[in-house]
Motif scaffolding. Sequence first.
Motif, PDB file in Angstrom:
ATOM      1  N   LYS A  50       8.470  21.222  30.088  1.00 51.23           N
ATOM      2  CA  LYS A  50       7.881  19.901  29.873  1.00 51.23           C
ATOM      3  C   LYS A  50       8.972  18.854  29.595  1.00 51.23           C
ATOM      4  O   LYS A  50       8.922  17.736  30.108  1.00 51.23           O
ATOM      5  CB  LYS A  50       6.918  19.981  28.688  1.00 51.23           C
ATOM      6  CG  LYS A  50       6.074  18.757  28.493  1.00 51.23           C
ATOM      7  CD  LYS A  50       5.088  18.981  27.363  1.00 51.23           C
ATOM      8  CE  LYS A  50       4.387  17.672  27.019  1.00 51.23           C
ATOM      9  NZ  LYS A  50       3.668  17.763  25.756  1.00 51.23           N
ATOM     10  N   ASP A  51       9.964  19.239  28.812  1.00 52.79           N
ATOM     11  CA  ASP A  51      11.056  18.315  28.468  1.00 52.79           C
ATOM     12  C   ASP A  51      12.086  18.187  29.588  1.00 52.79           C
ATOM     13  O   ASP A  51      13.034  17.393  29.481  1.00 52.79           O
ATOM     14  CB  ASP A  51      11.787  18.797  27.205  1.00 52.79           C
ATOM     15  CG  ASP A  51      10.898  18.733  25.977  1.00 52.79           C
ATOM     16  OD1 ASP A  51       9.881  18.021  26.023  1.00 52.79           O
ATOM     17  OD2 ASP A  51      11.219  19.416  24.976  1.00 52.79           O
ATOM     18  N   ASN A  52      11.920  19.012  30.617  1.00 49.98           N
ATOM     19  CA  ASN A  52      12.841  19.010  31.759  1.00 49.98           C
ATOM     20  C   ASN A  52      14.301  19.184  31.316  1.00 49.98           C
ATOM     21  O   ASN A  52      15.198  18.511  31.820  1.00 49.98           O
ATOM     22  CB  ASN A  52      12.670  17.732  32.587  1.00 49.98           C
ATOM     23  CG  ASN A  52      13.304  17.867  33.961  1.00 49.98           C
ATOM     24  OD1 ASN A  52      13.500  18.982  34.460  1.00 49.98           O
ATOM     25  ND2 ASN A  52      13.638  16.750  34.581  1.00 49.98           N
ATOM     26  N   LEU A  53      14.485  20.108  30.391  1.00 46.34           N
ATOM     27  CA  LEU A  53      15.834  20.440  29.934  1.00 46.34           C
ATOM     28  C   LEU A  53      16.558  21.151  31.076  1.00 46.34           C
ATOM     29  O   LEU A  53      16.129  22.228  31.496  1.00 46.34           O
ATOM     30  CB  LEU A  53      15.705  21.354  28.711  1.00 46.34           C
ATOM     31  CG  LEU A  53      16.866  21.446  27.745  1.00 46.34           C
ATOM     32  CD1 LEU A  53      17.248  20.087  27.186  1.00 46.34           C
ATOM     33  CD2 LEU A  53      16.483  22.407  26.608  1.00 46.34           C
ATOM     34  N   GLN A  54      17.621  20.568  31.579  1.00 51.63           N
ATOM     35  CA  GLN A  54      18.261  21.096  32.783  1.00 51.63           C
ATOM     36  C   GLN A  54      18.895  22.471  32.545  1.00 51.63           C
ATOM     37  O   GLN A  54      19.480  22.728  31.484  1.00 51.63           O
ATOM     38  CB  GLN A  54      19.324  20.113  33.283  1.00 51.63           C
ATOM     39  CG  GLN A  54      18.743  18.782  33.735  1.00 51.63           C
ATOM     40  CD  GLN A  54      17.904  18.890  34.982  1.00 51.63           C
ATOM     41  OE1 GLN A  54      18.433  19.058  36.075  1.00 51.63           O
ATOM     42  NE2 GLN A  54      16.581  18.793  34.857  1.00 51.63           N
TER      43      GLN A  54
END
Length: 127
Positions: A50-54
Motif C-alpha cells: 500500500k505504501d509502495n515501499l520500493q
Amino acid sequence: MPERNPCLKSGCPGFCCQDIDIEITKSERTRVFPTAIHVDSMKELAQIKKDNLQGLYYTEYSRKGLEGGDFYVIVINGPCPNRLSDGSCLKHDEREYAARNFAIGCSDCNVIRKENGLSPIFIEPVE
Ligand code: SF4
Ligand code: SF4
C-alpha cells in the motif's frame, strides 16, 4: 537468451515484472530473489504494498491442498531487479513458476498492457 522477443516485438519491455505480488516456493525465493527482505506477516506485507515501499519483500503463506507445504508471497514494488534494460530476465532459466506460467497474450497480460498504454494482443494457438 532472447526469451522475451515476442514481448519486446509487441512493444512491451516487461511490464509484468514490476509492481506485482506473486506466490513463490521457498527454493524460488532463495534462487531467484536472494536479496528480498523478510517481513513477519501478511499484514505488514500488505502495508508495504500500500505504501509502495520500493524493493522486494516476502513473508510466509500457507495454502491448504498444495503439495510442498508452505509458500511465500513476494511483493515486488517497482521493477524486479532481475529485469534487464532490454526487458529480458537475468534469471530466465531458473525463473519462478508464476513467470513460466504467465503467457504473452493471456488475459492478465492484456490487463497489464492496457494499464501501460499498450493494445491487447491475441496469440493464435498452434495446432
Ligand atoms: S507477458 Fe505480457 S505483460 Fe509480460 S512482458 Fe510479455 S507482453 Fe508484457
Ligand atoms: S525474476 Fe524474471 S520473470 Fe520473475 S519477475 Fe523478475 S524479471 Fe520477471
